[in-house]
Scaffold this motif. Structure first.
Motif, PDB file in Angstrom:
ATOM      1  N   LEU A 166       0.763  -1.132  -0.085  1.00  0.00           N
ATOM      2  CA  LEU A 166       0.091   0.253  -0.013  1.00  0.00           C
ATOM      3  C   LEU A 166       0.755   1.108   0.069  1.00  0.00           C
ATOM      4  N   ASP A 167       2.052   1.327   0.663  1.00  0.00           N
ATOM      5  CA  ASP A 167       2.955   2.382   0.832  1.00  0.00           C
ATOM      6  C   ASP A 167       3.445   2.433  -0.470  1.00  0.00           C
ATOM      7  N   CYS A 168       3.707   1.603  -1.260  1.00  0.00           N
ATOM      8  CA  CYS A 168       4.428   1.576  -2.781  1.00  0.00           C
ATOM      9  C   CYS A 168       3.495   2.237  -3.759  1.00  0.00           C
ATOM     10  N   LYS A 169       2.095   1.787  -3.579  1.00  0.00           N
ATOM     11  CA  LYS A 169       1.026   2.356  -4.360  1.00  0.00           C
ATOM     12  C   LYS A 169       0.769   3.793  -4.026  1.00  0.00           C
ATOM     13  N   ILE A 170       0.893   4.130  -2.918  1.00  0.00           N
ATOM     14  CA  ILE A 170       0.604   5.700  -2.251  1.00  0.00           C
ATOM     15  C   ILE A 170       1.731   6.417  -2.963  1.00  0.00           C
ATOM     16  N   LEU A 171       2.796   5.928  -2.634  1.00  0.00           N
ATOM     17  CA  LEU A 171       4.364   6.872  -3.382  1.00  0.00           C
ATOM     18  C   LEU A 171       4.008   6.723  -4.932  1.00  0.00           C
ATOM     19  N   LEU A 172       3.616   5.675  -5.654  1.00  0.00           N
ATOM     20  CA  LEU A 172       3.659   6.133  -7.138  1.00  0.00           C
ATOM     21  C   LEU A 172       2.605   6.787  -7.339  1.00  0.00           C
ATOM     22  N   MET A 173       1.371   6.700  -6.853  1.00  0.00           N
ATOM     23  CA  MET A 173       0.306   7.778  -6.967  1.00  0.00           C
ATOM     24  C   MET A 173       0.461   9.350  -6.846  1.00  0.00           C
ATOM     25  N   THR A 174       1.531   9.304  -5.758  1.00  0.00           N
ATOM     26  CA  THR A 174       1.781  10.790  -5.244  1.00  0.00           C
ATOM     27  C   THR A 174       2.912  11.333  -6.468  1.00  0.00           C
ATOM     28  N   VAL A 175       3.743  10.578  -6.906  1.00  0.00           N
ATOM     29  CA  VAL A 175       4.472  11.019  -8.030  1.00  0.00           C
ATOM     30  C   VAL A 175       3.610  11.489  -9.312  1.00  0.00           C
ATOM     31  N   VAL A 176       2.740  10.536  -9.565  1.00  0.00           N
ATOM     32  CA  VAL A 176       1.888  10.891 -10.657  1.00  0.00           C
ATOM     33  C   VAL A 176       1.052  12.447 -10.431  1.00  0.00           C
ATOM     34  N   LYS A 177       0.440  12.416  -9.269  1.00  0.00           N
ATOM     35  CA  LYS A 177      -0.373  13.618  -8.963  1.00  0.00           C
ATOM     36  C   LYS A 177       0.593  14.703  -8.761  1.00  0.00           C
ATOM     37  N   THR A 178       1.840  14.724  -8.416  1.00  0.00           N
ATOM     38  CA  THR A 178       2.565  15.722  -8.307  1.00  0.00           C
ATOM     39  C   THR A 178       2.867  16.205  -9.623  1.00  0.00           C
ATOM     40  N   ILE A 179       3.419  15.366 -10.493  1.00  0.00           N
ATOM     41  CA  ILE A 179       3.537  15.740 -11.997  1.00  0.00           C
ATOM     42  C   ILE A 179       2.334  16.636 -12.431  1.00  0.00           C
ATOM     43  N   LYS A 180       1.284  15.929 -12.314  1.00  0.00           N
ATOM     44  CA  LYS A 180      -0.021  16.610 -12.914  1.00  0.00           C
ATOM     45  C   LYS A 180      -0.321  17.937 -12.290  1.00  0.00           C
ATOM     46  N   ARG A 181       0.045  17.869 -11.090  1.00  0.00           N
ATOM     47  CA  ARG A 181      -0.311  19.278 -10.339  1.00  0.00           C
ATOM     48  C   ARG A 181      -2.133  18.879  -9.994  1.00  0.00           C
ATOM     49  N   SER A 182      -2.202  17.807  -9.556  1.00  0.00           N
ATOM     50  CA  SER A 182      -3.760  17.679  -9.584  1.00  0.00           C
ATOM     51  C   SER A 182      -4.403  17.665  -7.895  1.00  0.00           C
ATOM     52  N   ASP A 183      -5.528  17.931  -7.542  1.00  0.00           N
ATOM     53  CA  ASP A 183      -6.086  17.806  -6.301  1.00  0.00           C
ATOM     54  C   ASP A 183      -5.496  18.850  -5.386  1.00  0.00           C
ATOM     55  N   ILE A 184      -5.264  19.960  -6.139  1.00  0.00           N
ATOM     56  CA  ILE A 184      -4.550  20.936  -5.167  1.00  0.00           C
ATOM     57  C   ILE A 184      -5.139  22.423  -5.366  1.00  0.00           C
ATOM     58  N   ILE A 185      -5.586  22.767  -3.957  1.00  0.00           N
ATOM     59  CA  ILE A 185      -6.147  24.100  -3.950  1.00  0.00           C
ATOM     60  C   ILE A 185      -5.131  25.150  -3.317  1.00  0.00           C
ATOM     61  N   VAL A 186      -4.714  26.274  -3.957  1.00  0.00           N
ATOM     62  CA  VAL A 186      -3.994  27.149  -3.505  1.00  0.00           C
ATOM     63  C   VAL A 186      -4.521  28.325  -3.223  1.00  0.00           C
ATOM     64  N   GLY A 187      -4.672  28.643  -1.701  1.00  0.00           N
ATOM     65  CA  GLY A 187      -5.344  29.683  -1.320  1.00  0.00           C
ATOM     66  C   GLY A 187      -6.606  29.255  -0.529  1.00  0.00           C
ATOM     67  N   LYS A 188      -7.611  29.867  -0.785  1.00  0.00           N
ATOM     68  CA  LYS A 188      -9.029  29.892  -0.088  1.00  0.00           C
ATOM     69  C   LYS A 188      -9.561  28.478  -0.419  1.00  0.00           C
ATOM     70  N   GLN A 189     -10.254  27.710   0.474  1.00  0.00           N
ATOM     71  CA  GLN A 189     -10.997  26.580  -0.138  1.00  0.00           C
ATOM     72  C   GLN A 189     -12.539  26.811   0.093  1.00  0.00           C
ATOM     73  N   HIS A 190     -13.274  26.327  -0.839  1.00  0.00           N
ATOM     74  CA  HIS A 190     -14.882  26.680  -0.824  1.00  0.00           C
ATOM     75  C   HIS A 190     -15.326  25.257  -0.845  1.00  0.00           C
ATOM     76  N   GLY A 191     -16.528  25.510  -0.445  1.00  0.00           N
ATOM     77  CA  GLY A 191     -17.568  24.205  -0.563  1.00  0.00           C
ATOM     78  C   GLY A 191     -17.865  23.676   0.849  1.00  0.00           C
TER      79      GLY A 191
END
Length: 227
Positions: free
Chosen positions: A173-198
């Protein structure tokens, strides 16, 4: 066995290696940060870590690269976060480079590479007993909640994901999370910079205080109707 012994050994070995390999980048970010922020390029804050034998969270000092200035209004109060985040800070956040100094926290044993993110001490009174299980292991640089929505998901879901990780912590599971982290970091996905809404976003203590207030109002309305 993995969570108690092997995980900590890997954390130490990998964080030490990463600090050595990334030392030139860390040096550059330190110098640039000091120039942009006009002072200390680091941000430190107290965070709760793993629970001790008495069931109490051990408080440690988290270290990150600063992404916000210390600008204040005419009355001496800090401006809202979204007004203090610099362009440089937004770049650091969107690429997660602001998190790199946490490798030091991992090296000394305050944190793990993978685990629930360390949140604010002010949130502790607002966890359910089930949610407090997120502190049964060391907090992480990245985690199951971060690769499944990160800060775009509501608090209830994020905390449930943290508890899921604690109950299923393992090497694969840790290996899976690290791999998914690399992919999301490269894509810069699921990140809100500044005020959150909703609904469900913002500070956990404020969100849950609001829920408690609504529940109390509903109870009062029920009592009044019954009179």
């Amino acid at each position: 066995m993995y969570a108690k012994f092997i995980k900590r050994f890997l954390d130490f070995l990998l964080s030490l290696t990463a600090l050595l390999v990334l030392s030139p980048l860390l040096l550059v970010l330190t110098v640039v940060g000091a120039a942009v922020m006009k002072g200390n390029p680091y941000f430190t804050q107290l965070r709760p870590g793993r629970r001790d034998k008495n069931g109490q969270e051990r408080i440690f000092r988290l270290i990150k690269f600063r992404t916000m200035t210390c600008e204040k209004d005419a009355e001496g109060n800090l401006l809202p976060d979204e007004q203090r985040v610099t362009k440089y800070g937004r770049l650091l956040r969107s690429t997660s480079l602001d998190e790199l100094p946490e490798l030091l926290n991992i090296l000394v044993g305050d944190m793990s590479i993978v685990g629930p993110r360390p949140l604010l001490p002010e949130y502790l009174p607002y966890y359910s007993e089930e949610e407090r299980r997120r502190h049964d292991i060391r907090p992480g640089l990245t985690g199951w909640a971060q690769v499944n929505g990160r800060n775009i998901t509501a608090w209830d879901e994020r905390l449930q994901q943290d508890v899921y990780y604690v109950g299923n912590c393992g090497f694969l599971l840790d290996c899976k999370i690290l791999l998914m982290t690399v992919v999301k970091t490269i894509k810069r996905s699921d990140i809100i910079v500044g005020k959150q809404h909703g609904p469900g976003h913002g500070r956990l203590d404020i969100v849950r205080q609001g829920k408690l207030g609504k529940e109390e109002n509903r109870r009062e309305e029920t009592v009044n109707i019954g009179k």
